[in-house]
Design an enzyme around this catalytic site. Structure first.
Site, PDB file in Angstrom:
ATOM      1  N   ARG A  57       0.832  -1.211   0.000  1.00  0.00           N
ATOM      2  CA  ARG A  57       0.000   0.000   0.000  1.00  0.00           C
ATOM      3  C   ARG A  57       0.867   1.262   0.000  1.00  0.00           C
ATOM      4  O   ARG A  57       0.599   2.218  -0.722  1.00  0.00           O
ATOM      5  CB  ARG A  57      -0.948  -0.022   1.207  1.00  0.00           C
ATOM      6  CG  ARG A  57      -2.075  -1.001   0.995  1.00  0.00           C
ATOM      7  CD  ARG A  57      -3.078  -1.028   2.138  1.00  0.00           C
ATOM      8  NE  ARG A  57      -4.202  -1.887   1.722  1.00  0.00           N
ATOM      9  CZ  ARG A  57      -5.240  -2.197   2.490  1.00  0.00           C
ATOM     10  NH1 ARG A  57      -5.324  -1.748   3.733  1.00  0.00           N
ATOM     11  NH2 ARG A  57      -6.208  -2.964   2.025  1.00  0.00           N
ATOM     12  N   TYR A  72      -5.929  -0.775  -6.849  1.00  0.00           N
ATOM     13  CA  TYR A  72      -5.394  -2.037  -6.324  1.00  0.00           C
ATOM     14  C   TYR A  72      -4.785  -1.896  -4.938  1.00  0.00           C
ATOM     15  O   TYR A  72      -4.621  -0.814  -4.433  1.00  0.00           O
ATOM     16  CB  TYR A  72      -4.500  -2.762  -7.317  1.00  0.00           C
ATOM     17  CG  TYR A  72      -3.248  -2.163  -7.876  1.00  0.00           C
ATOM     18  CD1 TYR A  72      -2.646  -1.043  -7.360  1.00  0.00           C
ATOM     19  CD2 TYR A  72      -2.639  -2.790  -8.976  1.00  0.00           C
ATOM     20  CE1 TYR A  72      -1.466  -0.569  -7.907  1.00  0.00           C
ATOM     21  CE2 TYR A  72      -1.462  -2.312  -9.528  1.00  0.00           C
ATOM     22  CZ  TYR A  72      -0.883  -1.201  -8.991  1.00  0.00           C
ATOM     23  OH  TYR A  72       0.271  -0.747  -9.530  1.00  0.00           O
ATOM     24  N   GLU A  73      -4.525  -3.044  -4.345  1.00  0.00           N
ATOM     25  CA  GLU A  73      -4.122  -3.133  -2.930  1.00  0.00           C
ATOM     26  C   GLU A  73      -5.171  -2.470  -2.030  1.00  0.00           C
ATOM     27  O   GLU A  73      -4.845  -1.873  -1.010  1.00  0.00           O
ATOM     28  CB  GLU A  73      -2.737  -2.518  -2.693  1.00  0.00           C
ATOM     29  CG  GLU A  73      -1.675  -2.773  -3.756  1.00  0.00           C
ATOM     30  CD  GLU A  73      -1.457  -4.236  -4.096  1.00  0.00           C
ATOM     31  OE1 GLU A  73      -2.097  -5.084  -3.491  1.00  0.00           O
ATOM     32  OE2 GLU A  73      -0.666  -4.513  -5.007  1.00  0.00           O
ATOM     33  N   GLY A  74      -6.429  -2.640  -2.387  1.00  0.00           N
ATOM     34  CA  GLY A  74      -7.537  -2.001  -1.670  1.00  0.00           C
ATOM     35  C   GLY A  74      -7.884  -0.682  -2.329  1.00  0.00           C
ATOM     36  O   GLY A  74      -7.043   0.218  -2.393  1.00  0.00           O
TER      37      GLY A  74
END
Lengths: 586, 586
Positions: B295, B438-440
């Site tokens: 993140r 992406y990555e949340g």
């Protein structure tokens, strides 16, 4: 990509409960026109947009346009959809009846244009520019040229293009260098290279009519020495049919971020035969007849993509099951709730909705003024011209800036799938991005608004716009909402007047903030009006949906105006005082 | 696309005048580390990013990745640049020295990562994920697995991937259904399909190490029943060399908006051999060792593209001659002035600059905390962990949202040329767009910040962050700027505390506004600090540039915080009260 469905119920609300189309048509003496006919036109337009144009959109992006042996090949199906379009008379909706146009009000055509933009921005661009070209030819060309070209441009049998930009002359047309040499037969030999020419060539029609800016040999320098020429792809023979090929060619087509179904051409004119439109050295004014219409239409592109993105995102948010609502499970028979139940997703959707429906209302308000300008021959015509002039840069600049925001929200709601091409959400972002750039970047729109429209003749255009809005909101029935709308209008008027005293540099520094500030206020007023009008709607979804979206807009979107307001009332010193070398340290 | 040049002078300022790197290294007992070494690392990193990686970027976007006979082919030159990268030890900068890592501080590595992201986002992603995978293996894997895999992951001889998402399980990992069946040899048979797997296959290395989330047969439902497995592309033989092919395959690669040089794979595991990492059913916690690092790194992608876009736009604005400055002609020997002299263009450039340099400072502040967390074994370690946990969603969410804004400004400054692929500005918009997803998604970052980080343990993470900032700004010398920074910090602290009392739904509705509000305040504090520090700089461009950009940020960007603040302190009623059917009227 989800199937596009035209927002007919919203149009019906806007026509009947908000704009009061029947009264409008009575007021402008538009004989035979009423809301019923308008809705029938929209119904037919919706069918065409949904069934013939929308299905070509996704594949058109993948295939793109090709230049083969100097000829542009457009994506599969584009040409035949266009043949259907012109065969059914859609291209002629607004045209001069003396040249077989249908002379319909803008308030009928504009929603159809929105639908076409939602369905397929690339496909729509060619006919959009033709309509704008028609206006310039209709207003400025000689009777002979009109006789030769106008009916076929109105029907769409031939298409039109706009040739301004050259590699060294974009925003600054004074640097334009294409030459026009008078010939003995009354024509001109046009030589030069133009870039970014949308639909400069295609495989749809047997002729293309280029409107080209160029300089006469003895022309004054700068923008006062530019003339407008009509340059056909094929020179007309004695029967006014396309004959000999003109000496013009497509140098290349651009590889672009999006809008891939639309060929963006480098056009080379090599002593190409052209004919003067309007007076010598008056080319810029003549071209602006085309340009102003195109600017509004580009704003419509923004609106169209907003609607398409919202539809896709809403559908996905209703279907995609992930996690539970923070207020407790909603779909207890499923493993998870639809993401529509997440407050953050709702906020994104409501942002899309508030902008889309707000911009739609603004487009119809604009269309109403275009109707007045077209059909009223009394004092109202001039008033409408002033309002249109004032609203054009606001609508073009704001609708296209917001479309980028709204379409990006569409991606965001899809999560990772939004980034994958097959879902269509990212295409909307790529396609709509051009609208912030062409027909004058949005920085140019802002400069036009604050530097020319606001201050001209002591604020006549602003005042006409404020008066029109003031009269409208006085018809509101809810006292509280009426007062809110009046307050917003008053604040906008006052702030605008304060700006008139600024110097050149401060004005230029405040331009974009003023455009955005104005648009947020304007949409606030329109939302209050719509919420007021919706109270009388017999459709319970409209009634609640409009009221709650208005509440959302006032609470969560409208406060953005204050950031812009705080910036525009300060000087541009901070922008100018940084030295050119201090922008980086390399 | 303009040649990328690493912003070494800005790094030097941040190291020496702002962060005081030497004192920092003394404080954390980082032996042998000093600012001189750090700048030398950056110099070498800059050469590699500029000469080896950046030139591959434009063509990589055009060529993209291909899946041929089940194998991914990456764009020309990508593999050999990677070989150079690992041969020169870049991949091992941060790695555990017991496995041949260099164990350098984050404050040295993070700027190099920024450069790689600026130079070529697609190319960088593979090594970025490998670094994150290293952390999970290093922390959670058995000694045997570490012995087998860690040194080669640290050197980059093998790369790592992160396998979470399944078609029905993205944000909501409780829906994850990939199965892991224990085998007699102590391994597990992994079966299932994973989507959106970056670098799931490529042609760079002779093995790939997949970290895969799956469920054991008897696992509890939901996220408490997920375990983490190491699944190699080729199973290691007795010499720990890649041997037999594992039963996994690439189903397809996604056609995406951008990041085309990076293969995004559908990965199919068909009883593939895997080994447990960490304890059974503790997979999510283990994976979050990887995820949290990723993140931050995704935030770095945002920063990297901001810098690249700003460099391109500034160069163009200095070279492109159009029109005259509103304050009078500036380049009287030319036909027009550079567009850099237009206030509106300056405003766009300063917006890019203020965000880019502000985010860079934030990334180094974060890196400093990572150093403390890595090298300090006393009370400071826990404090740093708290600060990192609090800043991670802010940095990831804000840097990537802002990157989309900044890169879009880059297009806008180029005008129509910004829309044409060869100039590279639109590629940055397409490439950086994934980072919001992406990555949340950034909605998930916001929910994590306000729902978990802010409120956990009565605000410990917030308090640790506020204390750290408070101590920093107390060192400022300019009283007025110190007071402004204190005021901002106080406001942020107060507002944050007010939010802790909200209910679930209001918290979810306020999440994104809180993230943006926090970030605008944080960057305001950092800009005040930088302006204060720049007063002592011997570089006159830094001195003036930082001071004026700070002034610009405070005046024109910081007021955005108030829009977010006004939204986050109200309830989410307006979001929730609209009925699901009232979102449209079709």
């Amino acid at each position: 990509m989800p199937q596009y469905l035209a927002p007919l119920t919203d149009f019906e609300f806007l026509y009947n409960d908000w704009l009061d189309l029947n009264s409008h048509y009575l007021a402008i003496n538009a004989e035979g026109m009423d809301s019923e006919l308008a809705l029938e036109v929209l119904n037919q337009g919706a069918k065409f947009a949904q069934d013939a144009v929308s299905p070509l959109n996704r594949e058109g992006d993948e295939i793109g346009c090709k230049l083969i042996d100097g000829k542009v090949i457009t994506p599969n199906g584009f040409a035949s959809a266009y043949q259907e379009y012109i065969a059914n008379g859609w291209n002629a909706m607004l045209g001069n009846p003396d040249f077989d146009g249908q002379d319909l009000p803008y308030s009928m055509a504009v929603p159809v244009h929105e639908m076409l933009n939602s369905a397929n921005l690339s496909w729509r661009l060619t006919s959009m520019l033709t309509e704008s070209a028609v206006l310039a030819v209709n207003k400025h060309a000689t009777d002979k040229l009109k006789e030769q070209y106008l009916a076929k441009l109105i029907s769409g049998e031939w298409t039109g293009t706009m040739n301004l930009t050259e590699p060294q002359a974009g925003t600054d047309l004074s640097l334009l260098s294409t030459k026009a040499i008078p010939q003995q037969d009354g024509s001109y030999a046009i030589t030069g290279s133009k870039i970014f020419i949308s639909s400069g060539d295609h495989d749809w029609t047997n002729n293309i009519v280029h409107l080209v800016l160029a300089r006469l040999p003895d022309a004054p320098k700068g923008v006062k020495g530019i003339s407008l020429f009509l340059v056909p792809k094929f020179i007309l023979d004695d029967d006014n049919e396309p004959g000999e090929a003109n000496t013009l060619s497509v140098g290349s087509i651009e590889k672009k971020m999006g809008l891939k179904g639309s060929p963006t051409c480098v056009m080379n004119y090599d002593s190409a035969k052209g004919w003067l439109i309007g007076d010598e050295n008056q080319g810029l004014a003549c071209m602006f007849t085309m340009m102003n219409d195109a600017r509004f239409q580009v704003g419509m592109q923004g609106l169209g993509t907003c609607e398409a993105s919202y539809q896709g995102a809403l559908k996905y948010a209703r279907e995609r099951l992930q996690s539970r609502s923070p207020s407790g499970p909603k779909q207890t028979d499923a493993k998870a709730d639809a993401i529509l139940h997440q407050p953050d997703v709702r906020k994104m959707l409501l942002t899309q909705k508030a902008f889309t429906e707000g911009l739609r209302a603004l487009s119809l308000l604009y269309a109403q003024q275009m109707d007045i300008e077209k059909f009223c021959k009394d004092y109202r015509q001039q008033q409408a011209q002033q309002i249109i002039a004032f609203l054009t840069p606001i609508f073009k600049g704001f609708a296209t800036d917001i479309a980028t925001e709204v379409c990006n929200l569409g991606i965001q709601i899809y999560g990772g799938h939004g980034y994958v091409r097959e879902w269509g959400m990212e295409q909307l972002v790529r396609d709509t991005r051009i609208a912030q750039l062409y027909e004058g970047t949005n920085g140019i729109q802002a400069a036009d608004l604050i530097g020319r429209k606001l201050t001209r003749d002591g604020g006549l255009m602003l005042n006409a716009t404020v008066e029109m809005l003031s009269a409208r909101i006085n018809g509101m029935t809810n006292k509280k909402q009426l007062e809110q709308a009046q307050l917003l209008l008053h604040e906008w008027h006052q702030t605008s007047c304060q700006l008139m005293g600024l110097d050149n540099v401060d004005v230029a520094g405040a331009a974009t903030d003023y455009l955005h500030y104005s648009a947020y206020v304007l949409l606030g007023i329109l939302w209050l009006e719509m919420a007021d009008a919706a109270k009388g709607s017999s459709n319970s979804l409209i009634k609640a949906g409009k009221m709650r979206t208005c509440e959302f807009y006032l609470k969560r979107i409208l406060p953005r105006k204050d950031t812009h307001k705080s910036a525009l009332l300060t000087s541009a010193d901070d922008l100018m005082s940084i030295d050119d070398q201090e922008f980086d340290y390399i």
